[in-house]
Design an enzyme around this catalytic site. Structure first.
Site, mmCIF file in Angstrom:
data_model
loop_
_atom_site.group_PDB
_atom_site.id
_atom_site.type_symbol
_atom_site.label_atom_id
_atom_site.label_comp_id
_atom_site.label_asym_id
_atom_site.label_seq_id
_atom_site.Cartn_x
_atom_site.Cartn_y
_atom_site.Cartn_z
ATOM 1 N N SER A 92 7.067 68.716 32.231
ATOM 2 C CA SER A 92 7.230 68.442 31.478
ATOM 3 C C SER A 92 8.495 67.506 32.234
ATOM 4 C CB SER A 92 8.193 68.979 30.078
ATOM 5 O OG SER A 92 8.853 69.776 30.607
ATOM 6 N N GLU A 93 9.285 68.380 32.738
ATOM 7 C CA GLU A 93 10.551 67.833 33.317
ATOM 8 C C GLU A 93 10.320 68.558 35.128
ATOM 9 O OE1 GLU A 93 11.660 66.375 30.095
ATOM 10 O OE2 GLU A 93 11.445 68.251 30.604
ATOM 11 N N THR A 94 10.909 67.847 36.359
ATOM 12 C CA THR A 94 10.666 68.531 37.971
ATOM 13 C C THR A 94 12.398 67.427 38.468
ATOM 14 O OG1 THR A 94 8.050 68.521 38.547
ATOM 15 C CG2 THR A 94 10.023 68.450 40.023
#
Length: 278
Positions: free
Chosen positions: A46-48
């Site tokens: 979902s996020e990096t």
């Protein structure tokens, strides 16, 4: 080919694989926007996040937050996970708090024993949601508008709208219809019933992102929900929210108001440590 420290952590859970995963790439000063977006697309989380030297003299480090498709100005579980990795790599804050620089500005993070908590950023938009959008939200959630106790803008960056239900079971039964509501993040919250659900948490939360995918545990949403619910006198000044239940997760978000600040905290479990070649 240059290498960078790479960590993958599980946020809002002390137990690996029960929270929300985050990839963190450190020493990212030399990476351009295209490289960061390509890496985030490849990790497919979902996020990096990408850690680099702070540009603002009041910050300890800078973080940039990418989904597989775009950059975000702020997000909650990436904030806690990034701070955890920065500290694990030897970072030392200049003052009482860790201060993160991101697209939304400076965010304070405090250490409470082994748990980290961030100060909820101010809402960019709050208040009434118009009737047409409210009807679309109800259709997407498969609910009657009358079953939604309240619907409010609670946008602190990602664009959240909050929906309050009276029934946790109704919340858990939601089958989100992305075709009925595209590119509008919606967070739904309902109280636990101590007689049925126990006392491990006081609220249940679900988060449907701009793409319609359900997020396991969402710091930004819980921050804005807390500002709304506590500010309206609906929730107490300290509570625990459960999230990810229908996805097989067991996220726990610890909310506490101290003066004018609402702190949103959770555990972070290390999972993967190594390097990435870019």
């Amino acid at each position: 080919m240059p290498t960078h420290p790479f960590h993958q952590v599980d946020v809002f859970s002390a137990v690996p694989f029960k929270g929300n995963p985050l990839a963190v790439i450190a020493e990212a000063d030399g990476l351009d926007d295209a490289a960061m977006q390509a890496i985030a697309n490849w990790t497919n989380l979902s996020e990096t996040t990408f850690l680099s030297r702070a540009q603002n003299p009041g910050a300890d480090y800078r973080v940039r937050i990418f989904t597989p498709q775009r950059e975000l100005p702020f997000a909650g579980h990436p904030t806690l996970g990034s701070a955890h990795v920065w500290l694990a790599l030897g970072g030392r804050p200049k003052g009482e708090y860790v201060v993160q620089e991101c697209g939304a500005g400076l965010v304070r993070i405090k250490r409470d024993s082994d748990r980290l908590a961030f100060a909820a950023p101010p809402l960019r938009r709050s208040g009434h949601v118009d009737a047409e959008l409210t009807s679309r939200i109800a259709a997407a959630l498969g609910l009657q508008p009358s079953s939604m106790r309240a619907v409010e803008w609670i946008d602190n960056g990602p664009g959240w709208i909050g929906v309050l239900l009276d029934s946790r079971q109704d919340l858990l039964n939601i089958k989100f219809n992305v075709l009925a509501l595209s590119q509008q993040p919606v967070g739904v919250v309902a109280p636990w019933d101590p007689a049925k659900d126990g006392d491990d948490a006081q609220y249940e939360v679900r988060a449907f992102t701009w793409s319609g995918v359900e997020d396991p545990v969402t710091g930004s949403l819980n921050a804005s929900l807390a500002q709304w619910l506590i500010g309206a006198g609906i929730a107490p000044k300290q509570y625990v929210a459960s999230q990810g239940t229908v996805l097989g997760r067991a996220g726990r978000v610890h909310v506490a108001q101290d003066g004018e600040t609402i702190w949103v905290g959770g555990d972070v479990a290390p999972v993967v440590k190594g390097t990435i070649s870019v």
